[in-house]
Design a protein around this motif. Structure first.
Motif, PDB file in Angstrom:
ATOM      1  N   ILE A 101      16.603  48.054 -37.360  1.00 61.77           N
ATOM      2  CA  ILE A 101      15.643  47.235 -36.629  1.00 61.77           C
ATOM      3  C   ILE A 101      14.966  46.349 -37.667  1.00 61.77           C
ATOM      4  CG2 ILE A 101      13.470  47.318 -35.337  1.00 61.77           C
ATOM      5  CD1 ILE A 101      14.657  50.132 -34.348  1.00 61.77           C
ATOM      6  N   ILE A 102      15.046  45.043 -37.467  1.00 58.39           N
ATOM      7  CA  ILE A 102      14.469  44.140 -38.463  1.00 58.39           C
ATOM      8  C   ILE A 102      13.098  43.677 -37.967  1.00 58.39           C
ATOM      9  CG2 ILE A 102      14.857  42.077 -39.867  1.00 58.39           C
ATOM     10  CD1 ILE A 102      17.840  42.316 -39.100  1.00 58.39           C
ATOM     11  N   GLY A 103      12.051  44.098 -38.664  1.00 58.80           N
ATOM     12  CA  GLY A 103      10.686  43.723 -38.298  1.00 58.80           C
ATOM     13  C   GLY A 103       9.831  44.952 -38.013  1.00 58.80           C
ATOM     14  N   CYS A 162      11.123  45.878 -43.054  1.00 62.27           N
ATOM     15  CA  CYS A 162       9.914  45.085 -42.799  1.00 62.27           C
ATOM     16  C   CYS A 162       9.543  44.298 -44.049  1.00 62.27           C
ATOM     17  CB  CYS A 162       8.778  46.041 -42.405  1.00 62.27           C
ATOM     18  SG  CYS A 162       7.208  45.221 -42.207  1.00 62.27           S
ATOM     19  N   ARG A 163       9.440  42.996 -43.903  1.00 60.43           N
ATOM     20  CA  ARG A 163       9.145  42.141 -45.052  1.00 60.43           C
ATOM     21  C   ARG A 163       7.742  42.402 -45.610  1.00 60.43           C
ATOM     22  NH1 ARG A 163       9.877  36.195 -43.446  1.00 60.43           N
ATOM     23  NH2 ARG A 163       8.082  36.711 -42.196  1.00 60.43           N
ATOM     24  N   ASP A 164       6.834  42.788 -44.739  1.00 62.25           N
ATOM     25  CA  ASP A 164       5.429  42.972 -45.159  1.00 62.25           C
ATOM     26  C   ASP A 164       5.219  44.334 -45.826  1.00 62.25           C
ATOM     27  OD1 ASP A 164       4.895  40.566 -43.957  1.00 62.25           O
ATOM     28  OD2 ASP A 164       4.266  41.471 -42.057  1.00 62.25           O
ATOM     29  N   THR A 202     -10.504  38.095 -31.527  1.00 65.49           N
ATOM     30  CA  THR A 202     -10.400  38.852 -30.276  1.00 65.49           C
ATOM     31  C   THR A 202      -9.061  38.444 -29.676  1.00 65.49           C
ATOM     32  OG1 THR A 202     -11.457  37.102 -29.049  1.00 65.49           O
ATOM     33  CG2 THR A 202     -12.867  38.910 -29.789  1.00 65.49           C
ATOM     34  N   ILE A 203      -8.555  39.265 -28.780  1.00 59.30           N
ATOM     35  CA  ILE A 203      -7.231  38.909 -28.300  1.00 59.30           C
ATOM     36  C   ILE A 203      -7.262  38.701 -26.788  1.00 59.30           C
ATOM     37  CG2 ILE A 203      -6.368  40.307 -30.207  1.00 59.30           C
ATOM     38  CD1 ILE A 203      -4.968  42.010 -28.147  1.00 59.30           C
ATOM     39  N   ASN A 204      -6.137  38.306 -26.253  1.00 60.67           N
ATOM     40  CA  ASN A 204      -6.087  37.975 -24.826  1.00 60.67           C
ATOM     41  C   ASN A 204      -6.027  39.211 -23.940  1.00 60.67           C
ATOM     42  OD1 ASN A 204      -6.062  35.183 -25.144  1.00 60.67           O
ATOM     43  ND2 ASN A 204      -3.884  35.193 -25.608  1.00 60.67           N
ATOM     44  N   LYS A 208      -4.982  28.814 -29.928  1.00 64.56           N
ATOM     45  CA  LYS A 208      -5.941  29.902 -30.128  1.00 64.56           C
ATOM     46  C   LYS A 208      -6.375  30.030 -31.590  1.00 64.56           C
ATOM     47  CE  LYS A 208      -6.740  34.799 -29.249  1.00 64.56           C
ATOM     48  NZ  LYS A 208      -7.984  34.759 -29.956  1.00 64.56           N
ATOM     49  N   SER A 209      -5.417  29.933 -32.531  1.00 65.83           N
ATOM     50  CA  SER A 209      -5.859  30.121 -33.916  1.00 65.83           C
ATOM     51  C   SER A 209      -6.737  28.961 -34.366  1.00 65.83           C
ATOM     52  CB  SER A 209      -4.711  30.397 -34.876  1.00 65.83           C
ATOM     53  OG  SER A 209      -3.541  29.792 -34.472  1.00 65.83           O
ATOM     54  N   ALA A 210      -6.461  27.728 -33.895  1.00 68.79           N
ATOM     55  CA  ALA A 210      -7.334  26.592 -34.246  1.00 68.79           C
ATOM     56  C   ALA A 210      -8.746  26.856 -33.730  1.00 68.79           C
ATOM     57  CB  ALA A 210      -6.780  25.305 -33.641  1.00 68.79           C
TER      58      ALA A 210
HETATM   59  C1  LIG Z   1      -2.906  34.020 -33.869  1.00 69.15           C
HETATM   60  C2  LIG Z   1      -2.079  34.756 -32.856  1.00 69.15           C
HETATM   61  C3  LIG Z   1      -2.697  35.351 -31.755  1.00 69.15           C
HETATM   62  C4  LIG Z   1      -1.941  36.042 -30.806  1.00 69.15           C
HETATM   63  N1  LIG Z   1      -2.588  36.617 -29.750  1.00 69.15           N
HETATM   64  C5  LIG Z   1      -1.884  37.344 -28.843  1.00 69.15           C
HETATM   65  C6  LIG Z   1      -2.545  38.029 -27.780  1.00 69.15           C
HETATM   66  O1  LIG Z   1      -3.756  37.949 -27.644  1.00 69.15           O
HETATM   67  N2  LIG Z   1      -1.804  38.753 -26.909  1.00 69.15           N
HETATM   68  C7  LIG Z   1      -0.439  38.844 -27.044  1.00 69.15           C
HETATM   69  O2  LIG Z   1       0.176  39.521 -26.235  1.00 69.15           O
HETATM   70  N3  LIG Z   1       0.207  38.198 -28.041  1.00 69.15           N
HETATM   71  C8  LIG Z   1      -0.468  37.462 -28.939  1.00 69.15           C
HETATM   72  N4  LIG Z   1       0.188  36.825 -29.971  1.00 69.15           N
HETATM   73  C9  LIG Z   1       1.657  36.878 -30.039  1.00 69.15           C
HETATM   74  C10 LIG Z   1       2.148  37.921 -31.048  1.00 69.15           C
HETATM   75  O3  LIG Z   1       3.233  37.353 -31.669  1.00 69.15           O
HETATM   76  C11 LIG Z   1       2.493  39.248 -30.372  1.00 69.15           C
HETATM   77  O4  LIG Z   1       1.280  39.864 -29.969  1.00 69.15           O
HETATM   78  C12 LIG Z   1       3.191  40.296 -31.247  1.00 69.15           C
HETATM   79  O5  LIG Z   1       2.696  40.294 -32.542  1.00 69.15           O
HETATM   80  C13 LIG Z   1       4.687  40.117 -31.276  1.00 69.15           C
HETATM   81  O6  LIG Z   1       5.213  41.218 -31.963  1.00 69.15           O
HETATM   82  P1  LIG Z   1       6.587  41.149 -32.753  1.00 69.15           P
HETATM   83  O7  LIG Z   1       6.787  42.486 -33.345  1.00 69.15           O
HETATM   84  O8  LIG Z   1       7.631  40.640 -31.830  1.00 69.15           O
HETATM   85  O9  LIG Z   1       6.399  40.026 -33.866  1.00 69.15           O
HETATM   86  P2  LIG Z   1       5.428  39.971 -35.121  1.00 69.15           P
HETATM   87  O10 LIG Z   1       4.134  40.585 -34.809  1.00 69.15           O
HETATM   88  O11 LIG Z   1       5.455  38.552 -35.584  1.00 69.15           O
HETATM   89  O12 LIG Z   1       6.169  40.875 -36.218  1.00 69.15           O
HETATM   90  C14 LIG Z   1       7.326  40.415 -36.873  1.00 69.15           C
HETATM   91  C15 LIG Z   1       7.714  41.402 -37.957  1.00 69.15           C
HETATM   92  O13 LIG Z   1       8.968  40.994 -38.495  1.00 69.15           O
HETATM   93  C16 LIG Z   1       8.904  40.996 -39.918  1.00 69.15           C
HETATM   94  N5  LIG Z   1       9.885  40.030 -40.393  1.00 69.15           N
HETATM   95  C17 LIG Z   1       9.983  38.704 -40.100  1.00 69.15           C
HETATM   96  N6  LIG Z   1      11.050  38.175 -40.729  1.00 69.15           N
HETATM   97  C18 LIG Z   1      11.630  39.181 -41.413  1.00 69.15           C
HETATM   98  C19 LIG Z   1      12.773  39.269 -42.255  1.00 69.15           C
HETATM   99  N7  LIG Z   1      13.534  38.208 -42.499  1.00 69.15           N
HETATM  100  N8  LIG Z   1      13.069  40.466 -42.820  1.00 69.15           N
HETATM  101  C20 LIG Z   1      12.324  41.573 -42.580  1.00 69.15           C
HETATM  102  N9  LIG Z   1      11.234  41.532 -41.788  1.00 69.15           N
HETATM  103  C21 LIG Z   1      10.901  40.366 -41.213  1.00 69.15           C
HETATM  104  C22 LIG Z   1       7.459  40.662 -40.218  1.00 69.15           C
HETATM  105  O14 LIG Z   1       7.151  41.088 -41.528  1.00 69.15           O
HETATM  106  C23 LIG Z   1       6.760  41.490 -39.129  1.00 69.15           C
HETATM  107  O15 LIG Z   1       6.664  42.820 -39.540  1.00 69.15           O
HETATM  108  C24 LIG Z   1      -0.538  36.123 -30.945  1.00 69.15           C
HETATM  109  C25 LIG Z   1       0.092  35.500 -32.035  1.00 69.15           C
HETATM  110  C26 LIG Z   1      -0.666  34.836 -32.982  1.00 69.15           C
HETATM  111  C27 LIG Z   1       0.022  34.199 -34.146  1.00 69.15           C
END
Ligand SMILES: Cc1cc2nc3c(=O)[nH]c(=O)nc-3n(C[C@H](O)[C@H](O)[C@H](O)COP(=O)(O)OP(=O)(O)OC[C@H]3O[C@@H](n4cnc5c(N)ncnc54)[C@H](O)[C@@H]3O)c2cc1C
Length: 601
Positions: A18-20, A44-46, A63-65, A237-239
């Motif tokens: 699982i990547i991420g 996980c890259r982080d 705060t989030i949605n 939202k981030s702006a």
């Molecule tokens: C400012 C902001 C506010 C948001 N607010 C909301 C909200 O209020 N409600 C909501 O539902 N959603 C919100 N979102 C959307 C948000 O993306 C999702 O909530 C959620 O984080 C998605 O999860 P995810 O695991 O799919 O992606 P992410 O959270 O982006 O996680 C991605 C993961 O993949 C890893 N990764 C990326 N590329 C690689 C690579 N090449 N190799 C290894 N690891 C990698 C990263 O390190 C990270 O661990 C918001 C997004 C942002 C940017």
């Protein structure tokens, strides 16, 4: 012809990657472990789990949605945020961040032999591991992953028969054309310029840039006494969050946008029967209208009139809560009905973006675009020059798949596809609520007239290679019910890999047709939204109707849908709970004829 059969025991034995390590990756890993996959590895890259909500990324006023109960998974409870009754359980970035760390510790850290008491549990997540290249494995089977250790810089290649992409869509910063930091340097601007994704770690530099920092001035007004201001570009939202944070520090700030992402706001927390029930999902038309009330609301003239008024009312109420004047630039917003770019602020706050604009703490320049940098700051398309001490560019994100997968591989796998827009015309929805839509937003077109479109069936597997069962994706369904849909998708992907009895398309061609229909629906429902051009963010856009989309995926697995229950009168108001999904593992194992999952390991 049905898709080929699967050797379930072999799938369980073989490693799966699982990547991420964000919310999608974490829940996918937990569901796989629960379902008896014996070698689950998360890259996980982080250095920490959480993705967008990783402890290094969240900022203080984030705060989030979502409210309590919406951003968690069924295997683990969430500690309610403080002041829950006052805020209606509004979640903060820190709540989600802590939850994801707890979830990882509890569900993804396991003793290696399963029962050694003194042994430190080992995480299935490998941190600081960036996947830099994905290619097909030997004989075109499985996947070779080139992985870089982000600390040592060393690279290694690993082979996995199956992978799941959970890399999200908010990690690759994109600067609007002409607004990259190098363009600022070229224009002679010497202050700091950051993308919103880098703004928080660099906040001290940004605040200090104004040069009034001996003591931040709580009465500071942007632009007063010729004082320079931090300029924030974008209306999302981030702006809004960064503008509010900077203003709260007594530092002048100016936001420049063309359209603002509207945030729903109310005076008092809404009851769960409204906020967390099926009501909103029924008010929004879905690709199929499965209930009598949805058919009434979206296919009759009376229903459409009611819905138009309801959506207009919701927008108007959100402005009224803050007494926003009719001529205010705060009303230059994206449509709540026709666009997915909206937020949910919940109860009115004194320190929110809208509050601070109303108090004159944030200056707004809108509607316009920033066209270029100048030596003193920025210039708008109308030629208005704004002096800036620092600039935050909040113009979105690019695909997290670019680079990791080249364009040709992406097309070969079918993660994205090229589509002739004319092919979409075959799909029609004569909904009365969809009459008089806004114009379709223009998108780049290739020389042969095609456009890039998402290629994922059910936002989870590439339609084109659905018969190979070797790659899946979680986290690209645009959803207002994130915890619920991520967990459903994780179950759906697990069932698909394990070859469970499922309602699946009979062939890649059929899957492709259904995916095209889904794309046509996205264009019809949200004509102004083009976020699907980055398929790592959006492959389908059920948004307010995410719960119906989740129901369809439950039905694909031949499991009961509409789990919130209720009778013909009450079903609409029954709150939806992620705990409804707590028995999915057991239900699926019963369906497979395996009653005790522990015996499989
Ligand atoms: C400012 C902001 C506010 C948001 N607010 C909301 C909200 O209020 N409600 C909501 O539902 N959603 C919100 N979102 C959307 C948000 O993306 C999702 O909530 C959620 O984080 C998605 O999860 P995810 O695991 O799919 O992606 P992410 O959270 O982006 O996680 C991605 C993961 O993949 C890893 N990764 C990326 N590329 C690689 C690579 N090449 N190799 C290894 N690891 C990698 C990263 O390190 C990270 O661990 C918001 C997004 C942002 C940017």
């Amino acid at each position: 012809m049905p898709l080929p059969e699967v050797d379930t025991a072999q799938v369980r034995r073989e490693p799966v990657c699982i990547i991420g390590g964000g919310p999608s990756g974490l829940v996918t890993a937990q569901v796989f472990l629960r379902d008896g996959f014996q070698n689950v590895q998360v890259l996980c890259r982080d250095p920490h789990v959480g993705g967008v909500w990783s402890r290094d990324r969240i900022y203080p006023n984030m705060t989030i949605n979502n409210v309590d109960g919406e951003f968690r998974f069924s295997a683990h409870p969430m500690t309610p945020p403080p002041d829950s009754t006052l805020t209606g359980g509004r979640l903060r970035g820190i709540d989600v961040s802590r939850y994801m760390e707890e979830f990882h510790e509890k569900h993804l850290c396991i003793p290696s032999d399963g029962n050694t008491k003194n042994e430190q549990p080992k995480s299935v997540v490998r941190f600081n591991a960036e996947v830099v290249k994905i290619t097909r494995g030997p004989n075109s089977k499985g996947w070779d992953l080139l992985v870089k250790d982000t600390v040592s810089g060393e690279t290694e290649t690993f082979y996995f028969p199956r992978i799941v992409l959970c890399t999200g869509g908010a990690s690759v910063p994109v600067f609007a054309e002409g607004l990259a930091p190098k363009d600022a340097v070229k224009a002679g601007f010497t202050g700091p310029v950051f993308h919103s994704s880098d703004a928080w770690p660099n906040m001290k530099t940004i605040l200090d840039s104004v040069g009034v920092q001996a003591k931040p001035d709580p009465d500071a007004v942007p632009g007063a006494d010729g004082q320079k201001s931090v300029v924030v570009i974008g209306g999302g939202k981030s702006a809004q969050d960064f503008s509010a944070y900077i203003a709260s520090q007594g530092v002048p700030v100016t936001i420049v946008y063309n359209k603002l992402e509207i945030a729903l706001a109310v005076n008092k927390p809404l009851p769960r029967a409204i906020r967390q029930s099926r009501l909103m999902s029924v008010f929004s038309p879905h690709i199929t209208l499965n209930t009598r009330i949805e058919r009434f609301l979206h296919t009759t003239a009376a229903g459409a009139k009611m819905m138009r008024k309801t959506w207009e009312r919701m927008e108007e109420d959100s402005h009224d809560v803050y007494r926003v004047p009719k001529a205010s630039p705060l009303r230059i917003t994206r449509s709540l009905f026709w666009d997915v770019r909206s937020g949910d602020e919940g109860v009115k706050r004194e320190d929110s973006f809208v509050s601070l604009v109303m108090k004159g703490k944030i200056k707004v320049v809108a509607p316009t675009y920033v066209s270029k940098y100048t030596s003193r700051g920025v210039e708008t398309t109308e030629g208005e020059k704004l002096d800036a001490s620092a600039i935050i560019v909040a113009t979105g994100y690019g695909s997290s798949w670019n680079g990791m997968l080249d364009d040709a591989t992406m097309l070969e796998i079918g993660l994205s596809q090229r589509v002739d827009p004319k092919a979409l015309e075959e799909f029609k929805w004569n909904y009365t609520t969809l009459s008089h839509p806004p114009d379709l937003a223009p998108v780049p077109t290739f020389a042969d007239g095609t456009i890039t479109a998402p290629g994922l069936y059910r936002a989870s597997v590439p339609a084109k290679t659905i018969d190979r069962r070797d790659i899946a994706v979680n986290g690209t369904m645009f959803t207002s019910s994130i915890g619920y849909t991520l967990e459903i998708c994780a179950n759906w992907i697990s069932a698909y890999f394990l070859g469970e009895a499922m309602r699946l398309p009979e062939s890649p061609e059929e899957a492709a047709r259904l995916t095209l229909r889904e794309f046509a629906w996205s264009r019809r429902r949200y004509p102004e939204y083009t976020g699907w051009q980055n398929p790592s963010v959006t492959s389908t856009t059920p948004f307010f109707c995410a719960i119906q989309a989740a129901d369809e995926m439950l039905e694909d697995m031949y499991l009961p849908s509409m789990r919130s229950g209720g009778n013909w009168l009450t079903w609409l108001f029954k709150p939806i709970s992620i705990d409804e999904l707590g028995s999915l593992g057991e239900e699926r194992s019963r369906k497979r004829g395996e009653m005790n999952l522990n015996k499989l390991q």
